[in-house]
Write a protein that holds these residues in place. Structure first.
Motif, short mmCIF file in Angstrom:
data_model
loop_
_atom_site.label_atom_id
_atom_site.label_comp_id
_atom_site.label_asym_id
_atom_site.label_seq_id
_atom_site.Cartn_x
_atom_site.Cartn_y
_atom_site.Cartn_z
N ASN A 4 1.00 -1.20 0.01
CA ASN A 4 0.14 0.22 0.23
C ASN A 4 0.71 1.29 -0.06
OD1 ASN A 4 -2.13 -1.70 0.37
ND2 ASN A 4 -1.93 -1.66 2.24
N GLY A 5 1.73 1.09 -0.29
CA GLY A 5 3.29 2.62 -0.60
C GLY A 5 3.98 2.04 0.26
N ARG A 6 3.12 1.63 1.44
CA ARG A 6 4.01 1.81 2.61
C ARG A 6 5.78 1.28 2.73
NH1 ARG A 6 1.21 3.81 7.50
NH2 ARG A 6 3.64 4.41 8.80
N ASN A 7 6.67 1.16 2.81
CA ASN A 7 7.77 0.37 3.76
C ASN A 7 6.91 -1.26 4.28
OD1 ASN A 7 10.16 -1.20 4.62
ND2 ASN A 7 11.42 -0.29 3.05
N ILE A 8 7.57 -2.43 3.91
CA ILE A 8 7.00 -3.58 4.66
C ILE A 8 7.35 -3.40 6.47
CG2 ILE A 8 8.79 -5.47 4.32
CD1 ILE A 8 6.50 -7.41 3.94
N ASN A 9 8.35 -2.58 6.45
CA ASN A 9 9.07 -2.60 8.08
C ASN A 9 8.38 -1.83 8.97
OD1 ASN A 9 11.04 -4.67 7.65
ND2 ASN A 9 12.39 -2.69 6.34
N ASP A 10 7.56 -0.66 7.70
CA ASP A 10 6.68 -0.01 9.11
C ASP A 10 5.59 -1.00 9.26
OD1 ASP A 10 8.64 1.93 8.63
OD2 ASP A 10 6.94 2.84 6.22
N TYR A 11 4.93 -2.25 8.89
CA TYR A 11 3.83 -3.11 9.54
C TYR A 11 4.77 -3.40 10.64
CZ TYR A 11 1.40 -1.01 5.53
OH TYR A 11 0.35 -0.33 4.81
N SER A 12 3.90 -3.52 11.77
CA SER A 12 4.03 -4.92 12.56
C SER A 12 3.78 -6.27 12.13
CB SER A 12 3.50 -4.26 13.85
OG SER A 12 2.56 -5.25 14.16
N LYS A 13 4.87 -6.83 12.52
CA LYS A 13 4.45 -8.04 11.89
C LYS A 13 3.63 -8.60 12.46
CE LYS A 13 8.74 -10.27 14.35
NZ LYS A 13 8.85 -9.04 15.01
N GLU A 14 2.71 -8.65 13.70
CA GLU A 14 1.71 -9.09 14.57
C GLU A 14 0.26 -8.24 13.78
OE1 GLU A 14 -1.74 -9.32 18.29
OE2 GLU A 14 0.97 -8.58 18.17
N TYR A 15 0.67 -7.13 12.76
CA TYR A 15 -0.39 -6.75 12.57
C TYR A 15 -0.84 -7.56 10.49
CZ TYR A 15 -3.34 -3.25 9.40
OH TYR A 15 -4.34 -2.79 9.11
N LEU A 16 0.65 -7.45 10.40
CA LEU A 16 0.80 -8.26 8.87
C LEU A 16 0.58 -9.12 8.89
CD1 LEU A 16 1.94 -7.73 5.93
CD2 LEU A 16 4.18 -8.41 6.46
N ARG A 17 0.60 -10.03 9.43
CA ARG A 17 0.10 -11.71 9.54
C ARG A 17 -0.99 -11.81 9.91
NH1 ARG A 17 5.79 -13.21 12.11
NH2 ARG A 17 7.13 -12.89 10.30
N GLU A 18 -2.60 -11.19 10.62
CA GLU A 18 -2.95 -11.17 10.41
C GLU A 18 -4.17 -10.74 9.36
OE1 GLU A 18 -4.45 -7.99 13.80
OE2 GLU A 18 -3.85 -8.97 15.34
N LYS A 19 -3.60 -10.04 8.68
CA LYS A 19 -4.13 -9.74 6.68
C LYS A 19 -3.95 -10.64 6.19
CE LYS A 19 -5.67 -6.03 8.97
NZ LYS A 19 -7.15 -6.14 9.39
N THR A 20 -2.66 -11.67 6.63
CA THR A 20 -1.26 -12.86 5.25
C THR A 20 -2.47 -14.06 6.29
OG1 THR A 20 -0.51 -11.06 4.87
CG2 THR A 20 -0.23 -13.06 3.86
N ALA A 21 -2.64 -14.28 5.33
CA ALA A 21 -3.05 -16.17 5.46
C ALA A 21 -1.94 -17.30 4.11
CB ALA A 21 -3.93 -16.66 5.41
N ILE A 22 -1.20 -18.24 4.99
CA ILE A 22 -0.27 -18.53 4.10
C ILE A 22 -0.47 -20.28 3.88
CG2 ILE A 22 1.38 -18.49 5.69
CD1 ILE A 22 3.40 -18.98 3.26
#
Length: 576
Positions: A403-421
């Motif tokens: 979303n135009g922001r560096n991935i490091n700006d997102y916390s791992k917890e938040y990012l993985r809540e929005k992602t499933a693998i």
């Protein structure tokens, strides 16, 4: 510079169990005092029978014997209470250390586990921590009891006969040199044994996890030979340690005991032949024999406890190595804005080790709600891209944007809540089927997720409360894959990653899963890694990778028209 004893870092844990250790220490002092005093009381019986035996002497002896029995009873009760408190305190320390080690390991970056066998990690969480527990349960407590017994015994000896007590003090410099020699001869054997023990755990873990492969390739004999090699090396270290134990501990203890017995008898005889010049009575002889024997055995116990201490030091070193490792830092902040699946790689380089780059100058853009597929030969970097998106690893060079922001700006917890693998190697946790699909334990969500991936048949002979064994061994490979896919869909992610998720599913089920994915891709970005090119025909964009670079990109039809690597791979699979 003198190295700090690694066991000292665990002493603060005693503060959390100070009640248990204070009460345990009080009852230890009481128990030791009663034991030492009981021997002193019983020695008075022997003093009473040196002359002619009268009724009065018999009654006095019986009274003393009854008093001794009461002392033994109180000693046994205090010993029972002491063990309860001290063992409880040691077990609490064990639990805290194990929790700290396990929590720390959970916080380590995945990169750490790329370079260490799983068995070694398990060994440090279980065996090494248990070795420290053994120290706090046995050696630590034993040292305290031994010290108390020696102090109380010497106090009584000095009270009874200071000359003999002074003679007994000669034991300590002798035993000091014995301990020094013992430590020098055994420390290498103990360290070698602990190292081989950890390696053996790694071999057992590896062989157990890959038992089917070992049998399929007739590797049983080679596996047994490898195990025997490590087992023999471990046995050699243990044998050397036992040889030193037998030579220095058991033999020397016996020699000291005989010498002291002879000395006591000579002391008594000399005193009596010289009109009892030293005032040695038969009761004193009994007391000397008991106390000297007890002191010798206590010193021997202390010596034997050194091996436990050295093992605990080695285990503490192993644990300290883990606790010193830097945990995975998360500098990102929790996001509250609407999360969308726009992903962009800008000049990304990545290497797992040194300068061997798995991804090289990678540039690609994935739009929100697109279904994007990645294809290429093994080692081309497909799975690595997914690892960067979920922050299992960080890019060595370049930027990954969401979303135009560096991935490091997102916390791992938040990012993985929005992602499933969903990975190629499916894994189920021990528990129930419901718990493996959704952490919310909502049966409606679980059933719907299973149904949407074509897994209704799984519930034909099972319920959502059905027990799942470790690794899902009571489910077929295809069933496990469907359950893992249902787990991802139940999470309702914004970004769905499918890493060879249909690799272990039959053709009919694959069609059902493909239909489910087509339905579910609305409102989310779907990333697919696939070797079966038939499963990605409808992808909005396909990237073809080779040695970490994008060599072709486009839709299925565009890539076929291009006549390059993708077309060759597709025609090969169609002909197959």
């Amino acid at each position: 510079m003198k190295t700090k004893n690694p066991l000292l870092q665990f002493l603060p844990y005693i503060k959390n169990s100070k009640k248990e250790y204070i009460l345990g220490t009080i009852f230890s002092v009481l128990n030791v005092a009663l034991g030492v005093f009981g021997v002193y009381v019983l020695s008075k019986v022997f003093d009473g029978i040196e002359g002619s035996i009268t009724r009065q002497i018999v009654l006095k002896s019986l009274t003393i014997a009854l008093g001794y029995g009461l002392i033994l009873l109180c000693s046994g009760i205090s010993n029972y209470i002491r063990n309860i408190y001290l063992v409880k305190g040691a077990n609490e320390i064990y639990v805290r250390i194990q929790m700290q080690v396990y929590d720390h390991i959970q916080s380590l970056p995945i990169r750490y586990f790329d370079n260490i066998p799983a068995g070694s990690v398990v060994s440090r969480i279980t065996s090494d921590v248990n070795q420290i527990r053994t120290f706090f349960v046995s050696s630590f407590i034993q040292i305290m009891i031994i010290t108390l017994k020696i102090l109380f015994s010497y106090a009584v000896l000095f009270y009874v006969d200071y000359r003999f007590a002074l003679f007994m003090l000669l034991l300590f410099p002798i035993m000091y040199f014995v301990l020094k020699i013992y430590n020098k001869l055994t420390i290498d054997s103990i360290k070698g044994y602990r190292r081989k023990f950890s390696e053996s755990n790694g071999i057992i873990n590896e062989n157990y996890q890959n038992l089917e492969v070992i049998k399929a390739f007739n590797r049983e004999k080679a596996s047994i030979a490898d195990w025997n090699k490590h087992n023999i090396e471990r046995y050699v270290y243990w044998k050397k340690l036992n040889q030193v134990d037998s030579l220095l501990l058991h033999n020397i203890t016996g020699v000291f005991r005989v010498i002291l017995f002879i000395g006591i008898v000579y002391y008594y005889a000399y005193s009596n032949f010289n009109n009892n010049v030293f005032g040695v009575t038969l009761g004193m002889v009994y007391l000397f024999i008991n106390y000297t024997t007890d002191i010798i055995y206590r010193i021997a116990d202390f010596t034997m406890g050194i091996s436990t201490y050295v093992r605990a030091v080695g285990a503490a070193n192993n644990i300290q190595e883990i606790l010193k490792l830097e945990v995975e830092k998360d500098i990102g902040m929790q996001e509250t804005e609407d999360f969308r699946g726009n992903i962009k790689f800008e000049d990304v380089y990545f290497s797992y080790k040194d300068d061997f780059y798995v991804l090289r100058d990678l540039n690609l853009e994935i739009k929100e709600n697109q279904t994007v597929a990645f294809v290429g030969h093994t080692g081309s970097g497909k799975s690595t891209i997914m690892n960067l998106i979920v922050k299992f690893y960080s890019a060595t060079k370049g930027n990954v944007l969401i979303n135009g922001r560096n991935i490091n700006d997102y916390s791992k917890e938040y990012l993985r809540e929005k992602t499933a693998i969903v990975l190629q190697d499916s894994f189920l946790f021990e528990g129930t089927l419901l718990e493996n699909i959704t952490t919310s334990n909502d049966e409606k969500i679980a059933r719907e997720a299973l149904s949407r991936v074509g897994g209704d048949f799984i519930l034909e002979n099972r319920s959502l409360d059905s027990r799942v064994e470790v690794g899902g061994n009571n489910f077929s490979t295809g069933e496990k894959q469907l359950i893992c896919l249902a787990r991802a869909l139940a999470k309702d992610p914004k970004i769905l990653i499918l890493d060879e998720s249909t690799a272990n599913i039959d053709s009919e089920t694959e069609q059902n899963v493909s239909r489910a994915i087509e339905e579910l891709k609305q409102g989310r970005t779907t990333l697919v890694i696939a070797h079966r090119l038939s499963t990605i025909k409808n992808a909005d964009m396909i990237y073809v990778l080779r040695k970490g670079r994008v060599i072709e990109s486009g839709t299925h039809e565009q890539l076929l028209a291009l006549g390059g690597s993708y077309k060759k791979m597709y025609e090969t699979q169609v002909k197959g």
